[in-house]
Write a protein that holds these residues in place. Structure first.
Motif, PDB file in Angstrom:
ATOM      1  N   ARG A  46     -13.077-134.502 -18.876  1.00  0.00           N
ATOM      2  CA  ARG A  46     -13.457-135.402 -20.121  1.00  0.00           C
ATOM      3  C   ARG A  46     -14.693-134.905 -20.851  1.00  0.00           C
ATOM      4  N   HIS A  47     -15.702-134.241 -20.130  1.00  0.00           N
ATOM      5  CA  HIS A  47     -16.750-133.428 -21.089  1.00  0.00           C
ATOM      6  C   HIS A  47     -16.492-132.120 -21.343  1.00  0.00           C
ATOM      7  N   ASP A  48     -15.126-131.782 -21.689  1.00  0.00           N
ATOM      8  CA  ASP A  48     -14.468-130.643 -22.118  1.00  0.00           C
ATOM      9  C   ASP A  48     -15.088-129.361 -21.292  1.00  0.00           C
ATOM     10  N   GLY A  49     -14.875-129.710 -20.040  1.00  0.00           N
ATOM     11  CA  GLY A  49     -15.448-128.497 -19.099  1.00  0.00           C
ATOM     12  C   GLY A  49     -16.873-128.435 -18.687  1.00  0.00           C
ATOM     13  N   ASP A  50     -17.645-129.176 -19.140  1.00  0.00           N
ATOM     14  CA  ASP A  50     -19.222-128.884 -19.351  1.00  0.00           C
ATOM     15  C   ASP A  50     -19.695-129.841 -17.921  1.00  0.00           C
ATOM     16  N   ALA A  51     -19.665-128.831 -16.730  1.00  0.00           N
ATOM     17  CA  ALA A  51     -19.979-129.564 -15.398  1.00  0.00           C
ATOM     18  C   ALA A  51     -21.340-130.104 -15.382  1.00  0.00           C
ATOM     19  N   LYS A  52     -22.339-129.677 -15.915  1.00  0.00           N
ATOM     20  CA  LYS A  52     -23.649-130.043 -15.963  1.00  0.00           C
ATOM     21  C   LYS A  52     -23.612-131.505 -16.498  1.00  0.00           C
ATOM     22  N   ALA A  53     -23.013-131.934 -17.976  1.00  0.00           N
ATOM     23  CA  ALA A  53     -22.750-132.974 -18.264  1.00  0.00           C
ATOM     24  C   ALA A  53     -22.022-134.112 -17.560  1.00  0.00           C
ATOM     25  N   ALA A  54     -21.067-133.620 -16.834  1.00  0.00           N
ATOM     26  CA  ALA A  54     -20.442-134.479 -16.187  1.00  0.00           C
ATOM     27  C   ALA A  54     -21.179-134.972 -14.750  1.00  0.00           C
ATOM     28  N   GLU A  55     -21.887-133.886 -14.265  1.00  0.00           N
ATOM     29  CA  GLU A  55     -22.722-134.315 -12.903  1.00  0.00           C
ATOM     30  C   GLU A  55     -24.038-135.479 -13.422  1.00  0.00           C
TER      31      GLU A  55
END
Length: 212
Positions: A50-59
């Protein structure tokens, strides 16, 4: 102050600092990348997507969920309330054959009420309630998201408004796992899935196929 007293004080201070550091590391592990992956499972991957692959934002999002809802303690259901909720699920399951969209709407409302009865945020605050559920029932929470999207799609005009019978049936099947978690006697001890729930899913599977 004697040398002996000073040494004792130093030892105490060092012990306190070490304990604080251990607690900080434990908290960081629960909200760090690997800890979040273990805790949220598939929900972690969905959030990253949902964050377009941005793991940092997801975390950051998932970590915020843990910080806000991680200390929530689920309340047990009274036997009478559990029976009422189970009867309402059975009614929705039967309704699905003739009116699948209404059955999905009933299940969406039911899940929200059961979660509220267990001590999660009120059903009127879906996003907040879902976030709390994802912290404590990450393996099964996606079914709730699916049925809720079908219900809200009519108002929002999203693609889910065109969901077919089979798609709605699958959403209800997935939602059943969360329902079983919430009404189970031992659900407060972890994500459980009762035998009765699995049996009911099988029966629903056959009924829905006949009605589709």
């Amino acid at each position: 102050m004697s040398t002996g007293v000073i040494i004792v004080l130093i030892v105490i201070v060092v012990g306190v600092v070490a304990a604080a550091a251990a607690l900080a590391l434990r908290a960081r592990g629960a909200t760090g990348g690997s800890g979040l992956k273990r805790r949220f499972g598939p929900e972690y991957d969905r959030t990253v997507a949902r964050h377009d692959g941005d793991a940092k934002a997801a975390e950051q999002e998932l970590g915020a969920r843990v910080q806000e809802h991680g200390s929530l303690h689920e309340q047990p259901l009274e036997p009478a309330a559990r029976e009422q909720f189970q009867a309402r699920w059975a009614s929705a399951q039967e309704l699905f054959v003739d009116s699948p969209r209404q059955a999905v709407a009933d299940v969406d409302q039911l899940l929200g009420e059961v979660a509220g009865a267990r001590g999660f945020p009120d059903v009127q605050e879906y996003e907040k309630q879902f976030d709390a559920l994802s912290v404590h029932h990450a393996d099964h929470v996606h079914g709730y998201r699916r049925v809720h999207r079908v219900v809200t799609a009519r108002t929002n005009g999203t693609p889910e408004s065109q969901a077919g019978t089979e798609e709605m049936r699958e959403a209800m099947l997935e939602a059943r796992a969360l329902f079983d978690d919430l009404v189970s006697d031992d659900s407060r001890n972890g994500n459980s899935h009762g035998r009765g729930g699995r049996h009911s899913i099988g029966a629903f599977n056959k009924q829905a196929l006949k009605g589709s």
